[in-house]
Design a protein around this motif. Structure first.
Motif, PDB file in Angstrom:
ATOM      1  N   VAL A  25      -9.106  -7.662 -16.866  1.00  0.00           N
ATOM      2  CA  VAL A  25      -9.398  -8.534 -18.009  1.00  0.00           C
ATOM      3  C   VAL A  25      -9.317  -7.692 -19.280  1.00  0.00           C
ATOM      4  CG1 VAL A  25     -11.131 -10.012 -19.096  1.00  0.00           C
ATOM      5  CG2 VAL A  25     -10.899 -10.007 -16.610  1.00  0.00           C
ATOM      6  N   VAL A  26      -8.421  -8.086 -20.197  1.00  0.00           N
ATOM      7  CA  VAL A  26      -8.283  -7.374 -21.464  1.00  0.00           C
ATOM      8  C   VAL A  26      -8.862  -8.170 -22.632  1.00  0.00           C
ATOM      9  CG1 VAL A  26      -6.335  -5.972 -20.729  1.00  0.00           C
ATOM     10  CG2 VAL A  26      -5.909  -8.183 -21.791  1.00  0.00           C
ATOM     11  N   GLN A  27      -9.072  -9.487 -22.416  1.00  0.00           N
ATOM     12  CA  GLN A  27      -9.683 -10.320 -23.455  1.00  0.00           C
ATOM     13  C   GLN A  27     -10.291 -11.557 -22.807  1.00  0.00           C
ATOM     14  OE1 GLN A  27      -6.883 -11.869 -26.328  1.00  0.00           O
ATOM     15  NE2 GLN A  27      -8.480 -12.344 -27.812  1.00  0.00           N
ATOM     16  N   VAL A  28     -11.494 -11.916 -23.236  1.00  0.00           N
ATOM     17  CA  VAL A  28     -12.160 -13.130 -22.763  1.00  0.00           C
ATOM     18  C   VAL A  28     -12.036 -14.160 -23.877  1.00  0.00           C
ATOM     19  CG1 VAL A  28     -14.343 -14.154 -22.023  1.00  0.00           C
ATOM     20  CG2 VAL A  28     -13.771 -11.812 -21.352  1.00  0.00           C
ATOM     21  N   LEU A  29     -11.414 -15.288 -23.580  1.00  0.00           N
ATOM     22  CA  LEU A  29     -11.166 -16.306 -24.593  1.00  0.00           C
ATOM     23  C   LEU A  29     -12.158 -17.459 -24.529  1.00  0.00           C
ATOM     24  CD1 LEU A  29      -7.306 -16.245 -24.250  1.00  0.00           C
ATOM     25  CD2 LEU A  29      -8.656 -15.264 -26.097  1.00  0.00           C
ATOM     26  N   GLY A  30     -12.888 -17.579 -23.432  1.00  0.00           N
ATOM     27  CA  GLY A  30     -13.896 -18.627 -23.298  1.00  0.00           C
ATOM     28  C   GLY A  30     -15.244 -18.149 -23.823  1.00  0.00           C
ATOM     29  N   GLU A  31     -16.201 -19.054 -23.835  1.00  0.00           N
ATOM     30  CA  GLU A  31     -17.538 -18.727 -24.299  1.00  0.00           C
ATOM     31  C   GLU A  31     -18.369 -18.105 -23.176  1.00  0.00           C
ATOM     32  OE1 GLU A  31     -19.512 -22.025 -26.128  1.00  0.00           O
ATOM     33  OE2 GLU A  31     -17.757 -22.569 -27.307  1.00  0.00           O
ATOM     34  N   TYR A  37      -8.841 -16.124 -19.564  1.00  0.00           N
ATOM     35  CA  TYR A  37      -8.829 -14.684 -19.785  1.00  0.00           C
ATOM     36  C   TYR A  37      -7.403 -14.236 -20.056  1.00  0.00           C
ATOM     37  CZ  TYR A  37     -13.122 -15.206 -17.063  1.00  0.00           C
ATOM     38  OH  TYR A  37     -14.350 -15.628 -16.589  1.00  0.00           O
ATOM     39  N   ARG A  38      -7.257 -13.228 -20.915  1.00  0.00           N
ATOM     40  CA  ARG A  38      -5.980 -12.523 -21.030  1.00  0.00           C
ATOM     41  C   ARG A  38      -6.110 -11.357 -20.066  1.00  0.00           C
ATOM     42  NH1 ARG A  38      -1.950 -12.831 -24.243  1.00  0.00           N
ATOM     43  NH2 ARG A  38      -3.118 -14.012 -25.788  1.00  0.00           N
ATOM     44  N   VAL A  39      -5.169 -11.246 -19.133  1.00  0.00           N
ATOM     45  CA  VAL A  39      -5.225 -10.215 -18.104  1.00  0.00           C
ATOM     46  C   VAL A  39      -3.944  -9.397 -18.094  1.00  0.00           C
ATOM     47  CG1 VAL A  39      -6.782 -11.567 -16.639  1.00  0.00           C
ATOM     48  CG2 VAL A  39      -4.314 -11.726 -16.283  1.00  0.00           C
ATOM     49  N   LYS A  40      -4.065  -8.193 -17.537  1.00  0.00           N
ATOM     50  CA  LYS A  40      -2.900  -7.332 -17.327  1.00  0.00           C
ATOM     51  C   LYS A  40      -2.821  -7.043 -15.840  1.00  0.00           C
ATOM     52  CE  LYS A  40      -0.667  -3.139 -18.866  1.00  0.00           C
ATOM     53  NZ  LYS A  40      -0.700  -2.033 -19.833  1.00  0.00           N
ATOM     54  N   TYR A  41      -1.718  -7.448 -15.220  1.00  0.00           N
ATOM     55  CA  TYR A  41      -1.542  -7.249 -13.790  1.00  0.00           C
ATOM     56  C   TYR A  41      -1.208  -5.791 -13.500  1.00  0.00           C
ATOM     57  CZ  TYR A  41      -1.727 -12.234 -13.081  1.00  0.00           C
ATOM     58  OH  TYR A  41      -2.157 -13.527 -13.030  1.00  0.00           O
ATOM     59  N   GLU A  42      -1.878  -5.230 -12.473  1.00  0.00           N
ATOM     60  CA  GLU A  42      -1.701  -3.821 -12.148  1.00  0.00           C
ATOM     61  C   GLU A  42      -0.358  -3.523 -11.492  1.00  0.00           C
ATOM     62  OE1 GLU A  42      -5.062  -2.449  -9.937  1.00  0.00           O
ATOM     63  OE2 GLU A  42      -6.387  -2.596 -11.676  1.00  0.00           O
ATOM     64  N   GLU A  47       1.259  -9.025 -19.022  1.00  0.00           N
ATOM     65  CA  GLU A  47       0.035  -9.703 -19.442  1.00  0.00           C
ATOM     66  C   GLU A  47       0.246 -11.203 -19.409  1.00  0.00           C
ATOM     67  OE1 GLU A  47      -1.747  -8.366 -23.073  1.00  0.00           O
ATOM     68  OE2 GLU A  47      -1.696  -6.269 -22.451  1.00  0.00           O
ATOM     69  N   ALA A  48      -0.833 -11.928 -19.138  1.00  0.00           N
ATOM     70  CA  ALA A  48      -0.764 -13.386 -19.058  1.00  0.00           C
ATOM     71  C   ALA A  48      -2.125 -13.983 -19.364  1.00  0.00           C
ATOM     72  CB  ALA A  48      -0.315 -13.812 -17.663  1.00  0.00           C
ATOM     73  N   LEU A  49      -2.136 -15.258 -19.729  1.00  0.00           N
ATOM     74  CA  LEU A  49      -3.383 -16.012 -19.835  1.00  0.00           C
ATOM     75  C   LEU A  49      -3.675 -16.574 -18.460  1.00  0.00           C
ATOM     76  CD1 LEU A  49      -3.011 -18.006 -23.158  1.00  0.00           C
ATOM     77  CD2 LEU A  49      -4.414 -16.003 -22.710  1.00  0.00           C
ATOM     78  N   MET A  50      -4.953 -16.546 -18.083  1.00  0.00           N
ATOM     79  CA  MET A  50      -5.311 -16.961 -16.731  1.00  0.00           C
ATOM     80  C   MET A  50      -6.609 -17.747 -16.737  1.00  0.00           C
ATOM     81  SD  MET A  50      -6.070 -14.351 -13.660  1.00  0.00           S
ATOM     82  CE  MET A  50      -6.035 -14.860 -11.989  1.00  0.00           C
ATOM     83  N   SER A  51      -6.596 -18.863 -16.048  1.00  0.00           N
ATOM     84  CA  SER A  51      -7.805 -19.623 -15.748  1.00  0.00           C
ATOM     85  C   SER A  51      -7.933 -19.597 -14.230  1.00  0.00           C
ATOM     86  CB  SER A  51      -7.698 -21.060 -16.258  1.00  0.00           C
ATOM     87  OG  SER A  51      -7.725 -21.083 -17.661  1.00  0.00           O
ATOM     88  N   PRO A  52      -8.685 -18.631 -13.694  1.00  0.00           N
ATOM     89  CA  PRO A  52      -8.724 -18.402 -12.251  1.00  0.00           C
ATOM     90  C   PRO A  52      -9.223 -19.598 -11.452  1.00  0.00           C
ATOM     91  CG  PRO A  52      -9.814 -16.635 -13.448  1.00  0.00           C
ATOM     92  CD  PRO A  52      -9.543 -17.721 -14.416  1.00  0.00           C
ATOM     93  N   GLY A  53      -8.673 -19.723 -10.259  1.00  0.00           N
ATOM     94  CA  GLY A  53      -9.084 -20.775  -9.334  1.00  0.00           C
ATOM     95  C   GLY A  53      -9.962 -20.206  -8.237  1.00  0.00           C
ATOM     96  N   PRO A  54     -10.189 -20.993  -7.191  1.00  0.00           N
ATOM     97  CA  PRO A  54     -11.086 -20.578  -6.105  1.00  0.00           C
ATOM     98  C   PRO A  54     -10.535 -19.426  -5.259  1.00  0.00           C
ATOM     99  CG  PRO A  54     -10.058 -22.672  -5.583  1.00  0.00           C
ATOM    100  CD  PRO A  54      -9.673 -22.343  -6.997  1.00  0.00           C
ATOM    101  N   ASP A  55      -9.276 -19.072  -5.458  1.00  0.00           N
ATOM    102  CA  ASP A  55      -8.676 -17.968  -4.705  1.00  0.00           C
ATOM    103  C   ASP A  55      -8.847 -16.626  -5.422  1.00  0.00           C
ATOM    104  OD1 ASP A  55      -7.044 -18.771  -6.798  1.00  0.00           O
ATOM    105  OD2 ASP A  55      -5.173 -18.352  -5.739  1.00  0.00           O
ATOM    106  N   THR A  56      -9.697 -16.591  -6.461  1.00  0.00           N
ATOM    107  CA  THR A  56      -9.885 -15.388  -7.270  1.00  0.00           C
ATOM    108  C   THR A  56     -11.328 -14.893  -7.190  1.00  0.00           C
ATOM    109  OG1 THR A  56      -8.184 -16.179  -8.795  1.00  0.00           O
ATOM    110  CG2 THR A  56      -9.645 -14.442  -9.602  1.00  0.00           C
ATOM    111  N   VAL A  57     -11.484 -13.571  -7.095  1.00  0.00           N
ATOM    112  CA  VAL A  57     -12.798 -12.938  -7.019  1.00  0.00           C
ATOM    113  C   VAL A  57     -12.929 -11.973  -8.193  1.00  0.00           C
ATOM    114  CG1 VAL A  57     -14.279 -11.423  -5.639  1.00  0.00           C
ATOM    115  CG2 VAL A  57     -12.769 -13.072  -4.506  1.00  0.00           C
ATOM    116  N   VAL A  58     -14.087 -11.987  -8.867  1.00  0.00           N
ATOM    117  CA  VAL A  58     -14.349 -11.050  -9.966  1.00  0.00           C
ATOM    118  C   VAL A  58     -14.952  -9.774  -9.404  1.00  0.00           C
ATOM    119  CG1 VAL A  58     -15.621 -10.636 -12.107  1.00  0.00           C
ATOM    120  CG2 VAL A  58     -14.773 -12.931 -11.594  1.00  0.00           C
ATOM    121  N   ARG A  59     -14.386  -8.661  -9.780  1.00  0.00           N
ATOM    122  CA  ARG A  59     -14.964  -7.351  -9.449  1.00  0.00           C
ATOM    123  C   ARG A  59     -15.433  -6.765 -10.764  1.00  0.00           C
ATOM    124  NH1 ARG A  59     -11.026  -4.800  -4.830  1.00  0.00           N
ATOM    125  NH2 ARG A  59     -11.655  -6.286  -3.221  1.00  0.00           N
ATOM    126  N   HIS A  60     -16.749  -6.826 -10.963  1.00  0.00           N
ATOM    127  CA  HIS A  60     -17.322  -6.400 -12.232  1.00  0.00           C
ATOM    128  C   HIS A  60     -17.238  -4.895 -12.394  1.00  0.00           C
ATOM    129  CE1 HIS A  60     -18.845 -10.357 -13.232  1.00  0.00           C
ATOM    130  NE2 HIS A  60     -19.263 -10.466 -11.972  1.00  0.00           N
TER     131      HIS A  60
END
Length: 69
Positions: A25-31, A37-42, A47-60
């Motif tokens: 995650v390089v930028q959070v666009l929501g509140e 999120y603006r993300v950069k794929y490894e 880079e792309a804008l992404m609204s993750p679905g249920p197939d996505t897990v956050v690793r803090h």
């Protein structure tokens, strides 16, 4: 879903032969850490804008991990 800049999103492949992908995650666009999120794929660096679905897990990231306060 809530994420902060620096967190990683693990996107699981949804079909046979589709690999999992990791995006930072390089930028959070929501509140309050919500999508989009603006993300950069490894794997390819794009880079792309992404609204993750249920197939996505956050690793803090350790410095942005939410607390139980």
């Amino acid at each position: 879903m809530r994420a902060n800049v620096g967190d990683e999103l693990l996107v699981h492949g949804r079909t046979v032969g589709q690999h999992d992908r990791m995006a930072k995650v390089v930028q959070v666009l929501g509140e309050n850490g919500t999508p989009p999120y603006r993300v950069k794929y490894e794997d390819d660096g794009h880079e792309a804008l992404m609204s993750p679905g249920p197939d996505t897990v956050v690793r803090h990231h350790p410095e942005t991990r939410p607390t139980d306060r």
